[in-house]
Design an enzyme around this catalytic site. Structure first.
Site, short mmCIF file in Angstrom:
data_model
loop_
_atom_site.label_atom_id
_atom_site.label_comp_id
_atom_site.label_asym_id
_atom_site.label_seq_id
_atom_site.Cartn_x
_atom_site.Cartn_y
_atom_site.Cartn_z
N LYS A 113 -33.02 32.61 -12.81
CA LYS A 113 -31.72 32.37 -12.18
C LYS A 113 -31.11 31.16 -12.83
O LYS A 113 -31.82 30.30 -13.34
CB LYS A 113 -31.88 32.10 -10.68
CG LYS A 113 -30.62 32.30 -9.89
CD LYS A 113 -30.36 33.78 -9.73
CE LYS A 113 -29.44 34.12 -8.61
NZ LYS A 113 -29.71 35.46 -8.11
N1 GLU Z 1 -27.32 38.13 -9.12
C1 GLU Z 1 -27.83 39.41 -8.77
C2 GLU Z 1 -29.06 39.25 -7.90
O1 GLU Z 1 -29.24 38.26 -7.24
C3 GLU Z 1 -28.02 40.33 -9.95
C4 GLU Z 1 -28.95 39.85 -11.01
C5 GLU Z 1 -28.96 40.73 -12.25
O2 GLU Z 1 -28.27 41.73 -12.28
O3 GLU Z 1 -29.68 40.36 -13.18
O4 GLU Z 1 -29.85 40.15 -7.76
#
Ligand code: GLU
Length: 426
Positions: A107
């Site tokens: 993240k």
């Molecule tokens: N931000 C989204 C999540 O928390 C998607 C992450 C992604 O598609 O890599 O799952």
């Protein structure tokens, strides 16, 4: 160890503790999973419109590579901090393993209020952040995506910046891109759609009729809006929605039309069309409620679709939903989780409920790697397969281990993650 005010990483580690105990996880695996593999902490300098320089703080946490390259979104939010990004990366690792896609978790985030930037400043910030991350990301190493306050336009800039630096067209570096630049059909609404698939499956088992099921949604960004829209179409009664500024509640409990609310709200676009100044409260036909009041409304299904720590020990005793469908990441603190469980309120955990987004990101990545474009029907059909499999797997583990759904999902994920670690000779 107080998590009352919700240190997200402490919450995540309490969940890990609980799952580790339930499944008798070997201590050396648990120890490895208690800290991320790599933390990237960077300054992101931006020359502002007025020619002054502003330095923003940015983070990327790459949690665990055992099952593949790491994957997860990038958020732009004033409250971004390292503890939060660590927790979110940890949850991405669990989530990818729950749905069975070949990624570890990551993240990223920049501590910024993006709505206070001009379009040019926002683009510079996005490109600068990718420049800072370049040595440590790549289509086979770490693949970012949208998250809170980031969207397809921003992903387009990021993929373009990476491609320039790499000296080659590299669409598979980022997912959630615009359709014209390697994005996937169905990605925009995938988290909401996946959440609805999970809710439908739950209602089927529990013989809940969507037409008689009232739903309250906190958050009206990409996830909250698309979930509400699709749930409304499927017959569920959306009786309240909200955003940071507050929400609206349909006192007659007949259900509102999310598309109408979105239309009213979008009358107020700003920042070169990247963000909207409007809010759900622009819709005047309903009663205004604060976010605090919204979470405590009596309903069948409460859907937190905003940010972490919304249901905490401060309000857990006043939640009046039968089911909490977590479309945000980490919306329920560990203390609140225990309280809701004791009160018989079922939590469908984030690592299952909101996994539709990353699942379609996986499809986008596959399409990019093979220069393919799949039709939306194919995307949605495959999404249904992955979500159903994850739902069944989670329920099965919860039943086998006589535990709640969150721990069931963790057991499913940790079995896969430690399986990969073992196979690699850990
Ligand atoms: N931000 C989204 C999540 O928390 C998607 C992450 C992604 O598609 O890599 O799952």
């Amino acid at each position: 160890m107080s998590t009352k005010n919700g240190n997200p990483f402490t919450n995540a580690m309490r969940q890990l503790d609980k799952a580790a105990k339930a499944m008798n996880l070997e201590p050396h695996f648990k120890e490895v999973l208690e800290s991320p593999r790599r933390i990237i902490d960077v300054s992101v300098p931006v020359t502002m419109e007025k020619k002054t320089k502003k330095i923003f703080r940015g983070y990327r946490v790459q949690y665990n590579f055992s099952r593949g390259p790491v994957k997860g979104g990038i958020r732009f939010h004033p409250s971004v901090n390292l503890s939060e990004v660590k927790a979110l990366a940890f949850w991405m690792m669990i989530k990818c393993a729950v749905v069975g896609i070949p990624y570890g978790g990551a993240k990223g985030g920049v501590a910024v209020d993006p709505k206070k930037l001009s379009g040019t400043e926002l683009e510079k910030l996005s490109r600068r952040f990718i420049q800072a991350l370049k040595p440590n990301i790549g289509p086979n190493e770490d693949i970012p995506a949208p998250d809170v306050n980031t969207n397809a336009a921003i992903m387009g800039w990021m993929a373009d910046e990476y491609s320039k630096l790499a000296g080659q067209y590299s669409p598979a570096i980022v997912t959630g891109k615009p359709l014209d630049f390697g994005g996937s059909e169905g990605r925009e609404e995938a988290t909401g759609r996946g959440g609805l698939m999970v809710l439908d499956a739950y209602c089927k088992i529990h013989k809940m009729n969507p037409k008689k099921t009232t739903v309250v949604v906190q958050g009206f960004g990409n996830v909250g809006y698309n979930f509400s829209r699709l749930a409304h179409k499927a017959g569920y009664k959306i009786i309240a929605v909200s955003e940071a500024a507050g929400g609206i509640f349909d006192k007659r409990r007949e259900g509102m039309d999310p598309d109408h609310i979105q239309k009213t709200k979008k009358a107020r676009w700003t920042i070169d069309g990247v963000y909207c100044r409007g809010s759900v409260c622009d819709e005047k036909n309903y009663k205004f409620v604060t976010n605090k009041q919204l979470l405590e409304l009596p309903c069948d299904v409460l859907v937190p679709a905003a940010i972490e720590n919304q249901i905490t020990s401060a309000n857990a005793s006043r939640i009046r939903a039968k089911v909490v469908l977590e479309l945000a990441n980490g919306p329920t603190s560990a203390d609140a989780d225990e309280k809701l469980n004791k009160r018989g309120i079922v939590i469908i955990p984030d690592v299952l409920a909101n996994a539709g987004g990353v699942t379609v990101s996986y499809f986008e990545w596959l399409q990019n790697l093979h220069n393919e474009y799949w039709p939306v029907e194919q995307v949605n059909e495959k999404l249904a397969y992955y979500m159903t499999r994850a739902f069944n797997g989670t329920f099965e583990q919860a039943r086998l281990f006589k535990t709640d759904l969150r721990i069931g999902a963790f057991i499913l994920a940790l079995t896969r993650i430690t399986g990969a670690m073992r196979a690699r000779g850990y």
